[in-house]
Design a protein around this motif. Structure first.
Motif, short mmCIF file in Angstrom:
data_model
loop_
_atom_site.label_atom_id
_atom_site.label_comp_id
_atom_site.label_asym_id
_atom_site.label_seq_id
_atom_site.Cartn_x
_atom_site.Cartn_y
_atom_site.Cartn_z
N ALA A 51 0.81 -1.21 0.00
CA ALA A 51 0.00 0.00 0.00
C ALA A 51 0.84 1.26 0.00
O ALA A 51 0.30 2.37 0.03
CB ALA A 51 -0.93 0.00 1.21
N GLY A 52 2.19 1.09 0.01
CA GLY A 52 3.07 2.25 -0.07
C GLY A 52 3.67 2.69 1.24
O GLY A 52 4.42 3.66 1.29
N LYS A 53 3.37 1.97 2.33
CA LYS A 53 3.92 2.32 3.63
C LYS A 53 5.21 1.54 3.82
O LYS A 53 5.21 0.40 4.30
CB LYS A 53 2.92 2.00 4.74
CG LYS A 53 3.37 2.47 6.12
CD LYS A 53 2.32 2.14 7.17
CE LYS A 53 2.77 2.56 8.55
NZ LYS A 53 1.77 2.22 9.59
N LEU A 54 6.33 2.16 3.45
CA LEU A 54 7.62 1.47 3.45
C LEU A 54 8.35 1.70 4.77
O LEU A 54 8.05 2.61 5.53
CB LEU A 54 8.47 1.97 2.29
CG LEU A 54 7.85 1.82 0.89
CD1 LEU A 54 8.77 2.39 -0.16
CD2 LEU A 54 7.54 0.36 0.59
N GLY A 55 9.35 0.85 5.01
CA GLY A 55 10.20 1.01 6.18
C GLY A 55 9.70 0.33 7.43
O GLY A 55 10.33 0.44 8.49
N GLY A 56 8.56 -0.39 7.36
CA GLY A 56 8.04 -1.08 8.54
C GLY A 56 8.94 -2.24 8.96
O GLY A 56 9.59 -2.86 8.13
N LYS A 57 8.98 -2.51 10.27
CA LYS A 57 9.80 -3.61 10.79
C LYS A 57 8.97 -4.49 11.71
O LYS A 57 8.02 -4.04 12.33
CB LYS A 57 11.00 -3.05 11.57
CG LYS A 57 12.03 -2.35 10.71
CD LYS A 57 13.19 -1.85 11.55
CE LYS A 57 13.95 -3.01 12.18
NZ LYS A 57 15.12 -2.54 12.95
N LEU A 58 9.34 -5.76 11.76
CA LEU A 58 8.69 -6.73 12.64
C LEU A 58 9.69 -7.18 13.68
O LEU A 58 10.81 -7.60 13.35
CB LEU A 58 8.19 -7.92 11.83
CG LEU A 58 7.51 -9.04 12.61
CD1 LEU A 58 6.24 -8.52 13.27
CD2 LEU A 58 7.17 -10.21 11.70
N VAL A 59 9.32 -7.07 14.95
CA VAL A 59 10.20 -7.49 16.05
C VAL A 59 9.94 -8.95 16.36
O VAL A 59 8.81 -9.32 16.71
CB VAL A 59 9.97 -6.62 17.30
CG1 VAL A 59 10.86 -7.08 18.44
CG2 VAL A 59 10.21 -5.15 16.98
N TRP A 60 10.95 -9.78 16.20
CA TRP A 60 10.81 -11.22 16.47
C TRP A 60 12.17 -11.74 16.91
O TRP A 60 13.07 -11.93 16.10
CB TRP A 60 10.31 -11.95 15.23
CG TRP A 60 9.99 -13.39 15.49
CD1 TRP A 60 10.80 -14.48 15.26
CD2 TRP A 60 8.79 -13.92 16.03
NE1 TRP A 60 10.18 -15.63 15.63
CE2 TRP A 60 8.94 -15.32 16.11
CE3 TRP A 60 7.61 -13.34 16.47
CZ2 TRP A 60 7.94 -16.15 16.59
CZ3 TRP A 60 6.62 -14.17 16.96
CH2 TRP A 60 6.77 -15.55 17.01
N ASP A 61 12.34 -11.97 18.22
CA ASP A 61 13.63 -12.37 18.77
C ASP A 61 13.73 -13.89 18.81
O ASP A 61 13.22 -14.54 19.73
CB ASP A 61 13.82 -11.80 20.18
CG ASP A 61 13.87 -10.28 20.17
OD1 ASP A 61 14.36 -9.73 19.16
OD2 ASP A 61 13.42 -9.65 21.14
N SER A 62 14.36 -14.45 17.81
CA SER A 62 14.63 -15.88 17.79
C SER A 62 15.74 -16.14 16.78
O SER A 62 15.95 -15.36 15.85
CB SER A 62 13.38 -16.70 17.42
OG SER A 62 13.00 -16.45 16.09
#
Length: 456
Positions: free
Chosen positions: A187-198
């Protein structure tokens, strides 16, 4: 069907199958033990009957044998029938103890017992055992065992279903979040990050996706900057050409000698802007060739100092105008293998960058020295300046296409370029089989070095 549902069903069915196989294995082993116990029970009964027959021969008491066999029938209901044949020196007498019930699973075995003191006295016994009666004690045990197995199977199935749900949710949660993040990126929303510690495969996937998201954001920023640069690169010279053409038209209409002289000056400025447009278009064409793998260099022996001297002369007027000293410090060097036109393009780009970021009173130079690497002689050419320099972050993206450092975007006026020059420079050096590196620090100038192989 969602991945979570498939994982839950797969894990649950696998556990159910495992428990079913385990229960079947327990029942098979139990059956083997029961068969062994049944054989032992049958053997004990036959041994008891055989011993009773031997005792009756020794005591010469046939009635005692019949009485004992009836007693054994009471003790061992599995004895369905015993047929007895007494033989004594040709004389025979028969008796039957018990009756085989209809439909009974009777198994007969024959035993012959002789008197140890008189071998002519014999007792021939046909013992019929009802195996259904022998197995009857095991039936209750089997039923109880079956109930226990079903209870354990049911409890473990429910537990497995819960564990499967937790495992599936743990595995699919990051995938679901990645799907959401991908939709946002779409949708054009760039730069998002997902936090997943493994540190497992899912953790690696999340880290790779985060890196991709950041790279997409960088590419989007590069695209915007490139569009802005291209617009400026096209609009500025075209606007200047349009203005000069209007001025020339007015001067020619006036027809004065001064106007004709100014028109000539305006034509020279138009020529400068045309060259600028031509250079920009050539850069775009070179990038297209590089991306398609069609950038070609015709390598042949060439004199590097001559090309370097031509480049210094080309920029001499501009350097003098900016108050910058430009010098050719190349010593007398052997010929190198290179495409003189492309090598000239490399030096022009590097010197032009030096002029762009070096203030009045600064210096730009072209130097070089020989070195040997694995039996091959090389010449390292360095273009240095005393300009503003760059930090490590800018140095890291210096040779990426359409990428410009903060020293471009912050505090530089006038022509800023498109971020293609050094990308083209690196591609040309790669085509020559050499390497290129940059050494720079803020406030300490910049040195960009590339290597060319010495001609044999």
């Amino acid at each position: 069907m969602t991945i979570r549902t498939r994982l839950i069903l797969s894990t649950f069915l696998l556990q159910v199958l495992s428990m079913a196989l385990l229960g079947w294995g327990v029942l098979v082993v139990r059956r083997q033990f029961q068969d062994r116990d049944r054989r032992n029970s049958a053997l004990q009964i036959r041994t008891a009957v055989e011993r009773a027959a031997l005792d009756s021969l020794i005591q010469k008491d046939d009635v005692a044998l019949l009485s004992y066999l009836k007693f054994l029938q009471v003790q061992h209901p599995a004895i369905a029938q015993v047929r007895i044949l007494w033989s004594n020196k040709g004389r025979e007498r028969r008796a039957v103890v018990g009756t085989i019930p209809p439909g009974a699973d009777a198994h007969e075995s024959r035993m012959v017992v002789s008197d140890p003191r008189d071998s002519e006295r014999l007792i021939d016994l046909d013992l019929a055992l009802n195996y259904a009666v022998l197995e009857r004690p095991f039936w209750d045990t089997n039923r109880r065992l079956g109930k226990i197995i079903l209870l354990v199977w049911g409890m473990t199935s429910l537990l497995g279903l819960g564990v499967s749900f937790l495992i599936a949710r743990g595995l699919t949660k990051p995938i679901k979040e990645l799907s959401r993040l991908a939709s946002e990126i779409g949708a054009g929303k760039l730069g998002g990050k997902l936090v997943w510690d493994s540190d497992d495969e899912l953790g690696g996937l999340v880290r790779a996706f985060n890196s991709m998201s950041l790279r997409l954001e960088e590419f989007d920023s590069i695209k915007r900057n490139f569009v802005s640069s291209v617009t400026h690169e096209l609009r500025s010279p075209l606007g200047a050409i349009e203005s000069f053409l209007q001025l020339i038209r007015e001067k020619m209409t006036a027809g004065t000698p001064e106007g004709m002289a100014q028109s000539k000056e305006f034509l020279e400025r138009i020529q400068v802007n045309v060259r600028r447009l031509s250079g920009f278009i050539n850069d775009l064409l070179d990038v297209a060739k590089i991306e398609k793998g069609k950038m070609e260099c015709l390598l042949k022996p060439m004199e590097l100092p001559i090309v370097a001297n031509e480049v210094c002369q080309f920029f001499e007027a501009k350097a003098l105008q900016q108050g910058i000293a430009i010098t050719n410090r190349l010593p007398e060097l052997p010929a190198v293998m290179g495409d003189s036109g492309r090598v000239r393009q490399v030096l022009v780009n590097l010197v032009a960058n030096g002029l762009k970021f070096t203030s009045q009173g600064g210096q730009i130079w072209i130097a070089g020295e020989q070195f040997r690497d694995g039996g091959t002689r090389w010449i390292e050419v360095t273009v240095g300046d005393t300009g503003r320099g760059m930090d490590a972050a800018d140095c890291g993206r210096l040779f990426q296409p359409f990428s410009q450092g903060r020293n471009i975007t912050e505090g530089v006026t006038g022509h800023k370029g498109t971020g293609l020059g050094l990308y083209i420079v690196k591609s040309i050096v790669d085509q020559h089989g050499g390497k290129i590196e940059v050494k720079s620090a803020p406030g300490q100038g910049t040195r960009i070095s590339f290597s060319l192989r010495v001609a044999a």
